[in-house]
Motif scaffolding. Sequence first.
Motif, PDB file in Angstrom:
ATOM      1  N   SER A 342       0.859  -1.183   0.000  1.00  0.00           N
ATOM      2  CA  SER A 342       0.000   0.000   0.000  1.00  0.00           C
ATOM      3  C   SER A 342       0.901   1.241   0.000  1.00  0.00           C
ATOM      4  O   SER A 342       1.998   1.215   0.575  1.00  0.00           O
ATOM      5  CB  SER A 342      -0.898  -0.032   1.229  1.00  0.00           C
ATOM      6  N   PRO A 343       0.477   2.340  -0.612  1.00  0.00           N
ATOM      7  CA  PRO A 343      -0.832   2.573  -1.238  1.00  0.00           C
ATOM      8  C   PRO A 343      -0.912   2.224  -2.715  1.00  0.00           C
ATOM      9  O   PRO A 343      -1.961   2.386  -3.320  1.00  0.00           O
ATOM     10  CB  PRO A 343      -1.009   4.076  -1.052  1.00  0.00           C
ATOM     11  N   TRP A 346      -3.422  -0.514  -3.241  1.00  0.00           N
ATOM     12  CA  TRP A 346      -4.653  -0.474  -2.446  1.00  0.00           C
ATOM     13  C   TRP A 346      -5.763   0.274  -3.152  1.00  0.00           C
ATOM     14  O   TRP A 346      -5.571   1.349  -3.709  1.00  0.00           O
ATOM     15  CB  TRP A 346      -4.366   0.191  -1.104  1.00  0.00           C
ATOM     16  N   HIS A 348      -9.934   0.729  -1.969  1.00  0.00           N
ATOM     17  CA  HIS A 348     -10.834   0.315  -0.891  1.00  0.00           C
ATOM     18  C   HIS A 348     -11.924  -0.638  -1.370  1.00  0.00           C
ATOM     19  O   HIS A 348     -12.163  -1.686  -0.757  1.00  0.00           O
ATOM     20  CB  HIS A 348     -11.454   1.559  -0.256  1.00  0.00           C
ATOM     21  N   TYR A 371      -5.881  -1.523   8.242  1.00  0.00           N
ATOM     22  CA  TYR A 371      -6.752  -0.350   8.134  1.00  0.00           C
ATOM     23  C   TYR A 371      -6.586   0.579   9.329  1.00  0.00           C
ATOM     24  O   TYR A 371      -6.697   1.803   9.196  1.00  0.00           O
ATOM     25  CB  TYR A 371      -8.213  -0.786   7.999  1.00  0.00           C
ATOM     26  N   GLU A 374      -3.320   2.411   8.321  1.00  0.00           N
ATOM     27  CA  GLU A 374      -3.252   3.130   7.048  1.00  0.00           C
ATOM     28  C   GLU A 374      -4.515   3.931   6.721  1.00  0.00           C
ATOM     29  O   GLU A 374      -4.434   5.015   6.163  1.00  0.00           O
ATOM     30  CB  GLU A 374      -2.971   2.139   5.911  1.00  0.00           C
ATOM     31  N   HIS A 375      -5.675   3.366   7.032  1.00  0.00           N
ATOM     32  CA  HIS A 375      -6.932   4.005   6.619  1.00  0.00           C
ATOM     33  C   HIS A 375      -7.964   3.921   7.747  1.00  0.00           C
ATOM     34  O   HIS A 375      -9.014   3.274   7.588  1.00  0.00           O
ATOM     35  CB  HIS A 375      -7.479   3.343   5.352  1.00  0.00           C
ATOM     36  N   ASP A 377     -10.097   5.915   8.787  1.00  0.00           N
ATOM     37  CA  ASP A 377     -11.408   6.488   8.502  1.00  0.00           C
ATOM     38  C   ASP A 377     -12.338   5.507   7.794  1.00  0.00           C
ATOM     39  O   ASP A 377     -13.562   5.706   7.771  1.00  0.00           O
ATOM     40  CB  ASP A 377     -11.240   7.746   7.633  1.00  0.00           C
ATOM     41  N   LEU A 378     -11.785   4.427   7.234  1.00  0.00           N
ATOM     42  CA  LEU A 378     -12.596   3.453   6.496  1.00  0.00           C
ATOM     43  C   LEU A 378     -12.715   2.112   7.210  1.00  0.00           C
ATOM     44  O   LEU A 378     -13.254   1.155   6.662  1.00  0.00           O
ATOM     45  CB  LEU A 378     -11.984   3.224   5.104  1.00  0.00           C
TER      46      LEU A 378
END
Length: 651
Positions: A342-343, A346, A348, A371, A374-375, A377-378
């Motif tokens: 990632s990214p 990646w 989503h 997640y 790295e992410h 919020d998701l």
Amino acid sequence: MDYINRLDNFDGPAVGEVAIEAQLYEEAFAIFKKFNLNVQAVNVLLDSIQSIDRAVEFAFRVEEDTVWSQVAKAQLREGLVSEAIESFIRADDATQFLEVIRAAEDANAYHDLLKYLLMVRQKTKEPKVDSELIFAYAKIDRLNDIEEFILMPNVANLQNVGDRLYDEALYEAARIIFQFIANWAKLASTLVKLKQFQSAVDAARKANSAKTWKEVCFACVDAEEFRLAQICGLNIIIQVDDLEEVSEYYQNRGYFNELISLMESGLGLERAHMGIFTELGVLYARYRPEKLMEHTKLFSTRLNIPKLIRACDEQQHWKELTYLYIQYDEFDNAATTIMNHSPEAWDHMQFKDVAVKVANVELYYKAVHFYLQEHPDLINDLLNVLALRVDHTRVVDIMRKAGHLLLVKPYMIAVQSNNVSAVNEALNQIYVEEEDYERLRESIDLHDNFDQIGLAQKIEKHELLEMRRVAAYIYKKAGRWKQSIALSKKDNLYKDAMETASQSGDREIAEELLIYFIEQGKKECFASCIFVSYDLIRPDVALELAWMNNMVDFAFPYLLQFIREYTGKVDELVKDKIEAQKEIKAKEQEEKDVISQQNMYAQLLPLALPAPPMPGMGGPTMGGGFAPPPPMGVMGMPPMAPFGMPPMGSY
């Protein structure tokens, strides 16, 4: 020698032989010459005196073929090839053509050999002669003579001659031969050597051999004739076994763009196979990465995916590698690639689709960590997709250890319907921290799988009144009535205390609460409590407490209600008794009506036969007397029982 010159009458051959044995070579030569034994004479010059010059001079003098032949042989043995060939021609001797050919080739005396072979050809029809003649023409660059010769009748082995000319780099002559015998494969090879690439391609097309196509193609590549090389290459790459060889040849020489152009042209061939699509994908991976994804998506069903996967992994094209893993149903590898790279790799939506298909359960939790880092919020979106597959307790533990439990609150709310202890406790903890008592109470009502007493103990001293009220509510749900009431009394939540006492079903608790209100002087609460716990509190207790504490006025509504209730109960009992008596009378009347109806039916039936006499029933008795007759019914007949039964008293 004097005797030889003066005497004539002697045996010349015999004396000549004696002279040779005596090593009198000049005398022997004179004797043979005198008796015209020219062959023996020239042999003496060649073998004994060893003078080729005198032998040639002698041959010129006598001009005999046999003499010239002997001279030619001697010259050939001495390596005088040109002189030997001339002598053989003078001798008109074709018997030694093999030795002459061999010697001439060694001496590169092809001009002289050509004259000799022309003479020999007039005397004999040997394939060797005709073949050597063509070769000699080629060596002296008389190509027109070759063309004329092969058009005439001949016995030359043209294939062997052509091969020999090719091996000797006499390509123009070889071209003439191969073209004449229609050996297109060798002709193509020859034309390649002559740098006549267009003609070589035409010849290769006629030969239609993979080996020939490759030879011409590689030659065109080396000469940078890429247009012609592509024509050849298109005829090679349709063979799976030869495709890789062509690709390596181009790549080793750095012609990447030309190779890609060749493979792109090959996609449209009628015989295009999986290897072409795959090789083009590999080339894109190495030299044109911007085209790789488009190619992969367009031809995913025609690719050797494992081979292209290796190429993408080697060239670190992670996005394309992920797509190939998905197409090959390798979802575990796809998910791992996305998380490890990632990214770049990646996406989503793509990751969600992959995550629900992986076989290794551990990848679910690895995805949660990924997640989270790295992410974040998701992460709730991902967890909602995985909700049916993950262990909610483990997910909560991961987030708790990471210190981001609040981050997955939406996910926990969504899965709380499963009534998992860890989820319930985590959400309750969040609601306590947020002081969201409404949500906390709702959670407690709907989901009971958590440490209820522990939560109540935690919040019973909370600074927020509603939180303490929730603690009392939890104690009530857990059946700890006294604790709940004590907590409600402490916070002056008398209504909650009354409801708890009523729900407990314990008369003692209800009456204790009633006494508490009296002690606190809460007359209104006293009045409310005896109504809320109406079924538990004994009336005499309530009235006694009210009378003793001067609260009769507040207990009077309760008294009225109690009297009204008991009056209603008495009325109900009286009513029930009256109805019961009515039912008894009705039943008796009904029985009378039934009997009357039976008698009526009996009167309407026909007469019955008299019953046989029985003791005591009229007729003679055992004592000789007569019993009185039975009573008579209507019309002087004995009464009949209803429905034809024997009359009453007839037994």
